[in-house]
Scaffold this motif. Sequence first.
Motif, mmCIF file in Angstrom:
data_model
loop_
_atom_site.group_PDB
_atom_site.id
_atom_site.type_symbol
_atom_site.label_atom_id
_atom_site.label_comp_id
_atom_site.label_asym_id
_atom_site.label_seq_id
_atom_site.Cartn_x
_atom_site.Cartn_y
_atom_site.Cartn_z
ATOM 1 N N ALA A 129 132.300 35.189 -43.422
ATOM 2 C CA ALA A 129 131.822 35.822 -42.202
ATOM 3 C C ALA A 129 132.451 37.209 -42.168
ATOM 4 O O ALA A 129 133.656 37.352 -41.927
ATOM 5 N N LEU A 130 131.659 38.233 -42.439
ATOM 6 C CA LEU A 130 132.169 39.598 -42.607
ATOM 7 C C LEU A 130 132.689 40.178 -41.286
ATOM 8 O O LEU A 130 132.361 39.674 -40.204
ATOM 9 N N PRO A 131 133.505 41.254 -41.367
ATOM 10 C CA PRO A 131 134.018 41.882 -40.147
ATOM 11 C C PRO A 131 132.880 42.272 -39.202
ATOM 12 O O PRO A 131 131.968 43.015 -39.595
ATOM 13 N N GLU A 132 132.933 41.787 -37.990
ATOM 14 C CA GLU A 132 131.836 41.984 -37.047
ATOM 15 C C GLU A 132 131.596 43.457 -36.733
ATOM 16 O O GLU A 132 130.445 43.900 -36.635
ATOM 17 N N ASN A 133 132.667 44.217 -36.578
ATOM 18 C CA ASN A 133 132.525 45.614 -36.168
ATOM 19 C C ASN A 133 132.314 46.580 -37.328
ATOM 20 O O ASN A 133 131.961 47.736 -37.111
ATOM 21 N N ASP A 134 132.534 46.121 -38.542
ATOM 22 C CA ASP A 134 132.366 46.990 -39.715
ATOM 23 C C ASP A 134 131.911 46.168 -40.920
ATOM 24 O O ASP A 134 132.633 46.048 -41.917
ATOM 25 N N PRO A 135 130.704 45.594 -40.873
ATOM 26 C CA PRO A 135 130.247 44.728 -41.958
ATOM 27 C C PRO A 135 129.624 45.459 -43.139
ATOM 28 O O PRO A 135 129.381 44.849 -44.180
ATOM 29 N N LEU A 136 129.348 46.755 -42.996
ATOM 30 C CA LEU A 136 128.592 47.464 -44.031
ATOM 31 C C LEU A 136 129.288 47.478 -45.402
ATOM 32 O O LEU A 136 128.627 47.252 -46.422
#
Length: 259
Positions: free
Chosen positions: A159-166
């Motif tokens: 589950a990638l970082p919600e605020n910086d998933p790019l």
Amino acid sequence: MARRAVTKTYKLYVGGAFVRTESGRHDVVDGVNVPRGSRKDVRDAVKVARGAAAGWAGRTAYNRGQILYRAAEALESRAREFDGDVGEAVDALVHYAGWTDKLHAVLGGVNPVAAPFLSISTPEPTGVVAVACGGEDSLARVVSAIAAPLAAGNVVVVALPENDPLPGLDLGEVLGVSDVPGGVVNLISGRATELVPALASHRDVNAIIDLTGDAELAVQIDTFASETLKRVLRGDDGSSLARLQALTELRTAWHPVGA
């Protein structure tokens, strides 16, 4: 007349392919539409990971090290496309690539027993490992959290970082052209409050690495983990060996000797 650049469409990375979220939802991050993964996407990713687990665990430790090193090469070659700490991410892959063929020697061995038996312990992968990233986690932290379970022979759903998933979604493009088999690494963007409980409660997830630093999510993770008998690792403190050891199981065999 100047041509318009083609707008990049971000997708989830599941099973070695770039897939749309089943819900069709998205969030806007830095002006970019980012797919908002759902519980169904989590279930799909875990199913794919489970299917890839035996093949990845069955490779030789040396071969897994080669593949992690190749992933480091692929990331290094595209370093200019990433911001910030990509060098640390590359170093993490190289570091854990070097651990793959050391685990059996360090964690396993012959056990002394007071009986006419030979007792041998060998480390084996835990299985499917979920990684719950913090909202602002750097690419280096994400890659390090992925590389450790891979080195131990596990497969991961992240589950990638919600605020910086790019950066994490871009990492999928790097893995897609490396030698990492499809399904071994699965990357999902979305909201932690939706993705993390779905991972923690899934009965086919064997362990979860909690990097969220969120007290409320921690309670949910612990509750679901206790119900589904999965181990929970928090943060990324401690030595590399400690992290690897926490993601392996020891199998002990006894063999009679003598008459």
